[in-house]
Design a protein around this motif. Structure first.
Motif, short mmCIF file in Angstrom:
data_model
loop_
_atom_site.label_atom_id
_atom_site.label_comp_id
_atom_site.label_asym_id
_atom_site.label_seq_id
_atom_site.Cartn_x
_atom_site.Cartn_y
_atom_site.Cartn_z
N THR A 137 -17.15 -10.45 -5.00
CA THR A 137 -16.03 -10.95 -5.81
C THR A 137 -15.19 -9.85 -6.44
N ALA A 138 -15.58 -8.59 -6.25
CA ALA A 138 -14.82 -7.48 -6.83
C ALA A 138 -14.47 -6.47 -5.75
N PRO A 139 -13.56 -6.83 -4.84
CA PRO A 139 -13.25 -5.95 -3.71
C PRO A 139 -12.62 -4.62 -4.12
N GLU A 140 -12.09 -4.56 -5.34
CA GLU A 140 -11.45 -3.33 -5.79
C GLU A 140 -12.45 -2.29 -6.30
N SER A 141 -13.69 -2.69 -6.49
CA SER A 141 -14.71 -1.80 -7.04
C SER A 141 -15.53 -1.14 -5.94
N SER A 142 -15.89 0.12 -6.16
CA SER A 142 -16.75 0.82 -5.22
C SER A 142 -18.18 0.32 -5.40
N LEU A 143 -19.02 0.56 -4.40
CA LEU A 143 -20.41 0.13 -4.50
C LEU A 143 -21.11 0.85 -5.65
N GLU A 144 -20.77 2.11 -5.85
CA GLU A 144 -21.36 2.87 -6.96
C GLU A 144 -21.03 2.21 -8.30
N GLU A 145 -19.80 1.78 -8.46
CA GLU A 145 -19.39 1.11 -9.69
C GLU A 145 -20.13 -0.22 -9.88
N ILE A 146 -20.27 -0.96 -8.78
CA ILE A 146 -20.94 -2.26 -8.84
C ILE A 146 -22.42 -2.09 -9.19
N VAL A 147 -23.08 -1.12 -8.55
CA VAL A 147 -24.49 -0.88 -8.84
C VAL A 147 -24.66 -0.43 -10.29
N GLU A 148 -23.78 0.43 -10.75
CA GLU A 148 -23.83 0.89 -12.14
C GLU A 148 -23.68 -0.28 -13.11
N GLU A 149 -22.75 -1.18 -12.80
CA GLU A 149 -22.53 -2.35 -13.65
C GLU A 149 -23.74 -3.28 -13.62
N ALA A 150 -24.28 -3.53 -12.41
CA ALA A 150 -25.44 -4.41 -12.28
C ALA A 150 -26.64 -3.83 -13.03
N TYR A 151 -26.82 -2.53 -12.91
CA TYR A 151 -27.94 -1.87 -13.58
C TYR A 151 -27.79 -1.97 -15.10
N ALA A 152 -26.59 -1.73 -15.58
CA ALA A 152 -26.35 -1.78 -17.03
C ALA A 152 -26.59 -3.17 -17.60
N LYS A 153 -26.28 -4.20 -16.83
CA LYS A 153 -26.40 -5.58 -17.30
C LYS A 153 -27.82 -6.12 -17.23
N THR A 154 -28.61 -5.64 -16.26
CA THR A 154 -29.90 -6.31 -16.01
C THR A 154 -31.14 -5.45 -16.20
N LEU A 155 -31.07 -4.16 -15.94
CA LEU A 155 -32.27 -3.33 -15.96
C LEU A 155 -32.24 -2.23 -17.03
N LYS A 156 -31.10 -1.64 -17.24
CA LYS A 156 -31.00 -0.49 -18.15
C LYS A 156 -31.53 -0.78 -19.56
N PRO A 157 -31.26 -1.96 -20.13
CA PRO A 157 -31.76 -2.22 -21.50
C PRO A 157 -33.27 -2.14 -21.62
N TRP A 158 -33.98 -2.25 -20.51
CA TRP A 158 -35.44 -2.31 -20.55
C TRP A 158 -36.10 -1.07 -19.97
N HIS A 159 -35.29 -0.09 -19.56
CA HIS A 159 -35.82 1.12 -18.96
C HIS A 159 -35.96 2.23 -19.98
N GLY A 160 -37.08 2.96 -19.93
CA GLY A 160 -37.25 4.17 -20.70
C GLY A 160 -36.62 5.33 -19.97
N TRP A 161 -36.83 6.53 -20.48
CA TRP A 161 -36.14 7.69 -19.90
C TRP A 161 -36.63 8.03 -18.50
N ILE A 162 -37.91 7.78 -18.20
CA ILE A 162 -38.43 8.07 -16.87
C ILE A 162 -37.77 7.17 -15.82
N SER A 163 -37.74 5.87 -16.10
CA SER A 163 -37.12 4.93 -15.17
C SER A 163 -35.63 5.19 -15.03
N SER A 164 -34.98 5.51 -16.12
CA SER A 164 -33.55 5.79 -16.08
C SER A 164 -33.26 7.04 -15.24
N ALA A 165 -34.13 8.04 -15.34
CA ALA A 165 -33.95 9.26 -14.56
C ALA A 165 -34.11 8.96 -13.07
N ALA A 166 -35.08 8.13 -12.73
CA ALA A 166 -35.29 7.75 -11.33
C ALA A 166 -34.07 7.01 -10.79
#
Length: 227
Positions: A137-166
């Motif tokens: 639904t967001a053809p103007e966005s790069s895959l990197e941007e989409i993955v970054e957005e998806a990560y920020a919305k669903t996983l990042k709030p629950w990741h510590g520094w080790i998981s975030s680094a990975a």
């Protein structure tokens, strides 16, 4: 890909009760009886979660090493939950039963608990669902941007520094947007088919994700974080 793995997720959802079965036309008694039997089959939310998670692993395998960390995490959680379910498939047919037992035993928050496995599988599915929706639904966005957005919305709030680094390392391996879309479509689909499957997938997994959210919130497990 020889076949579309996303379609496999949909098929699993239908067979396990995640998606309402096809309604046969009235007037044929035999078909109506089959429909009733399908609806009367007991639903196992544990099997639902395992089925969808295993199919997600197949999708990640096709994508390649880009999300290897996520794939390994899903595999470990699937194995932990599957081992418990195989021990007593009747007792552990529902996710609620599993979480309730571990809460009562005081083991729910332990590193290798099935409660943690359930919560993290749910988060991984939410990440993949969000990524797929934005990809289509967001053809103007790069895959990197989409993955970054998806990560920020669903996983990042629950990741510590080790998981975030990975995750940051994985970001360097992200393929081009069209490459990922081609992998997801396979050899026998076009973009419209993929978009329709995505809608079905969203419908299929929502009740499961809602159930897990309700269970984890009830027992104050919804804020669990990784290292």
């Amino acid at each position: 890909m020889s076949s579309n793995e996303l379609a496999s997720v949909i098929c699993v959802g239908i067979s396990s009760g995640l998606v309402e079965p096809w309604r046969f036309s009235p007037g044929d008694g035999e078909e109506e009886q089959v429909q009733v039997k399908v609806q009367e089959q007991p639903r196992s939310s544990t099997m639902d979660l395992l089925s969808v998670s295993k199919q997600l692993i197949h999708v990640l395998d096709e994508i390649g090493p880009t999300l290897l960390v996520l794939r390994q995490d899903i595999q470990q959680n699937v194995q932990r939950l599957q081992d418990l379910h195989e021990r007593d498939s009747s007792k552990y047919a529902s996710l609620t039963a599993i979480v309730t037992e571990e809460v009562e035993q005081g083991t729910a928050k332990k590193t290798k608990s099935c409660t943690r496995a359930i919560i993290w599988l749910s988060r991984s599915i939410s990440f993949s669902k969000y990524l797929l929706e934005r990809l289509l639904t967001a053809p103007e966005s790069s895959l990197e941007e989409i993955v970054e957005e998806a990560y920020a919305k669903t996983l990042k709030p629950w990741h510590g520094w080790i998981s975030s680094a990975a995750y940051k390392v994985a970001m360097k391996l992200i393929p081009e947007r069209q490459v990922l879309i081609a992998l997801l479509m396979g050899n026998c689909q076009d973009f419209e088919d993929l978009a329709e499957d995505a809608k079905m997938l969203t419908h299929a997994v929502k009740p499961l994700l809602d159930e897990i959210d309700a269970i984890s919130a009830k027992h104050n497990m919804d804020k669990l974080k990784s290292s």
